[in-house]
Scaffold this motif. Structure first.
Motif, mmCIF file in Angstrom:
data_model
loop_
_atom_site.group_PDB
_atom_site.id
_atom_site.type_symbol
_atom_site.label_atom_id
_atom_site.label_comp_id
_atom_site.label_asym_id
_atom_site.label_seq_id
_atom_site.Cartn_x
_atom_site.Cartn_y
_atom_site.Cartn_z
ATOM 1 N N UNK A 29 0.837 -1.199 0.000
ATOM 2 C CA UNK A 29 0.000 0.000 0.000
ATOM 3 C C UNK A 29 0.876 1.254 0.000
ATOM 4 N N UNK A 30 1.864 1.278 0.888
ATOM 5 C CA UNK A 30 2.733 2.451 0.988
ATOM 6 C C UNK A 30 3.512 2.715 -0.280
ATOM 7 N N UNK A 31 4.120 1.666 -0.845
ATOM 8 C CA UNK A 31 4.901 1.874 -2.061
ATOM 9 C C UNK A 31 4.016 2.201 -3.259
ATOM 10 N N UNK A 32 2.804 1.675 -3.278
ATOM 11 C CA UNK A 32 1.886 2.014 -4.367
ATOM 12 C C UNK A 32 1.497 3.489 -4.302
ATOM 13 N N UNK A 33 1.241 3.986 -3.103
ATOM 14 C CA UNK A 33 0.932 5.416 -2.944
ATOM 15 C C UNK A 33 2.128 6.264 -3.380
ATOM 16 N N UNK A 39 4.636 9.119 -10.159
ATOM 17 C CA UNK A 39 4.087 9.297 -11.511
ATOM 18 C C UNK A 39 3.598 10.730 -11.701
ATOM 19 N N UNK A 40 2.896 11.256 -10.696
ATOM 20 C CA UNK A 40 2.408 12.641 -10.776
ATOM 21 C C UNK A 40 3.585 13.608 -10.869
ATOM 22 N N UNK A 41 4.591 13.403 -10.015
ATOM 23 C CA UNK A 41 5.762 14.287 -10.019
ATOM 24 C C UNK A 41 6.488 14.224 -11.361
ATOM 25 N N UNK A 42 6.647 13.020 -11.887
ATOM 26 C CA UNK A 42 7.318 12.895 -13.180
ATOM 27 C C UNK A 42 6.501 13.553 -14.287
ATOM 28 N N UNK A 48 14.856 13.406 -16.148
ATOM 29 C CA UNK A 48 15.405 12.056 -16.014
ATOM 30 C C UNK A 48 15.433 11.616 -14.553
ATOM 31 N N UNK A 49 15.764 12.542 -13.647
ATOM 32 C CA UNK A 49 15.822 12.190 -12.222
ATOM 33 C C UNK A 49 14.458 11.737 -11.705
ATOM 34 N N UNK A 50 13.424 12.445 -12.067
ATOM 35 C CA UNK A 50 12.077 12.058 -11.625
ATOM 36 C C UNK A 50 11.675 10.717 -12.234
ATOM 37 N N UNK A 51 12.079 10.475 -13.456
ATOM 38 C CA UNK A 51 11.792 9.188 -14.085
ATOM 39 C C UNK A 51 12.514 8.060 -13.341
ATOM 40 N N UNK A 52 13.781 8.267 -13.002
ATOM 41 C CA UNK A 52 14.542 7.241 -12.288
ATOM 42 C C UNK A 52 13.922 6.923 -10.934
ATOM 43 N N UNK A 53 13.547 7.956 -10.202
ATOM 44 C CA UNK A 53 12.937 7.735 -8.884
ATOM 45 C C UNK A 53 11.587 7.036 -9.038
ATOM 46 N N UNK A 54 10.832 7.401 -10.049
ATOM 47 C CA UNK A 54 9.545 6.744 -10.297
ATOM 48 C C UNK A 54 9.753 5.269 -10.631
ATOM 49 N N UNK A 55 10.770 4.963 -11.420
ATOM 50 C CA UNK A 55 11.082 3.561 -11.720
ATOM 51 C C UNK A 55 11.463 2.791 -10.460
ATOM 52 N N UNK A 56 12.247 3.417 -9.596
ATOM 53 C CA UNK A 56 12.627 2.776 -8.328
ATOM 54 C C UNK A 56 11.383 2.476 -7.502
ATOM 55 N N UNK A 57 10.487 3.445 -7.405
ATOM 56 C CA UNK A 57 9.257 3.233 -6.628
ATOM 57 C C UNK A 57 8.406 2.122 -7.249
ATOM 58 N N UNK A 58 8.378 2.042 -8.564
ATOM 59 C CA UNK A 58 7.663 0.957 -9.231
ATOM 60 C C UNK A 58 8.273 -0.405 -8.918
ATOM 61 N N UNK A 59 9.598 -0.459 -8.849
ATOM 62 C CA UNK A 59 10.263 -1.708 -8.486
ATOM 63 C C UNK A 59 9.950 -2.107 -7.050
ATOM 64 N N UNK A 60 9.820 -1.131 -6.160
ATOM 65 C CA UNK A 60 9.447 -1.444 -4.775
ATOM 66 C C UNK A 60 8.034 -2.037 -4.709
ATOM 67 N N UNK A 95 19.307 4.467 -8.071
ATOM 68 C CA UNK A 95 19.462 5.527 -7.064
ATOM 69 C C UNK A 95 20.862 6.134 -7.152
ATOM 70 N N UNK A 96 21.877 5.296 -7.257
ATOM 71 C CA UNK A 96 23.239 5.818 -7.375
ATOM 72 C C UNK A 96 23.402 6.665 -8.631
ATOM 73 N N UNK A 97 22.817 6.226 -9.729
ATOM 74 C CA UNK A 97 22.884 7.007 -10.964
ATOM 75 C C UNK A 97 22.165 8.339 -10.801
ATOM 76 N N UNK A 98 20.990 8.327 -10.160
ATOM 77 C CA UNK A 98 20.245 9.576 -9.940
ATOM 78 C C UNK A 98 21.049 10.535 -9.064
ATOM 79 N N UNK A 99 21.700 9.998 -8.035
ATOM 80 C CA UNK A 99 22.529 10.830 -7.160
ATOM 81 C C UNK A 99 23.722 11.382 -7.939
ATOM 82 N N UNK A 100 24.355 10.526 -8.715
ATOM 83 C CA UNK A 100 25.499 10.950 -9.529
ATOM 84 C C UNK A 100 25.107 12.070 -10.475
#
Length: 114
Positions: A29-33, A39-42, A48-60, A95-100
C-alpha cells in the motif's frame, strides 16, 4: 506450488503468518501510494531524475507483489529470490545514478548548471 493459504506453507511459521502478511500488505500500500506520487511528479517535471525515482518506486511495488505471491504460494521461492535480489541491484544502481546525475556540473567557463 499448490498452496494458496499462507498458514499451510512449510517455511512460514503459522504464528508469524499474520505479521508477515500485514507487513507485506502495508509495504504494498505504501509503495503504491509513493509510486502514484512519483508518476504525478514525473508527469509535472519530465526530468530524467524524476523518471529514475519513479522507476525505483515501481520496483518497490513489484517487490511487495512478489512477496505476497510467495506467501500465497504463487511464486516459487527461487523466483522470489531472483526477482527480489535482482530488483535490489537495479534499485541501488538507479538511485546511485540519480545521485550521480543530481550534482551540479561545471562548464569550461566555470559556471554551474544542473
Amino acid at each position: 506450488m499448490n498452496h494458496t493459504n499462507p498458514f499451510e506453507i512449510g517455511w512460514l511459521d503459522p504464528q508469524l503468518a499474520p505479521v508477515l502478511l500485514a507487513v507485506i500488505v502495508l509495504a504494498a500500500i505504501g509503495t503504491t501510494i509513493l509510486f502514484g506520487c512519483g508518476i504525478v511528479a514525473y508527469s509535472r517535471r519530465r526530468t530524467r531524475r524524476y523518471l529514475l525515482i519513479t522507476l525505483v518506486l515501481g520496483l518497490l511495488v513489484a517487490r511487495s507483489l512478489v512477496g505476497l505471491g510467495t506467501v500465497f504460494g504463487l511464486v516459487p521461492m527461487t523466483v522470489h529470490h531472483l526477482v527480489e535480489h535482482g530488483a535490489d541491484v537495479t534499485i541501488a544502481a538507479l538511485v546511485l545514478y540519480a545521485v550521480y546525475r543530481s550534482g551540479p556540473t561545471t562548464t569550461r567557463s566555470g559556471s554551474k548548471h544542473e
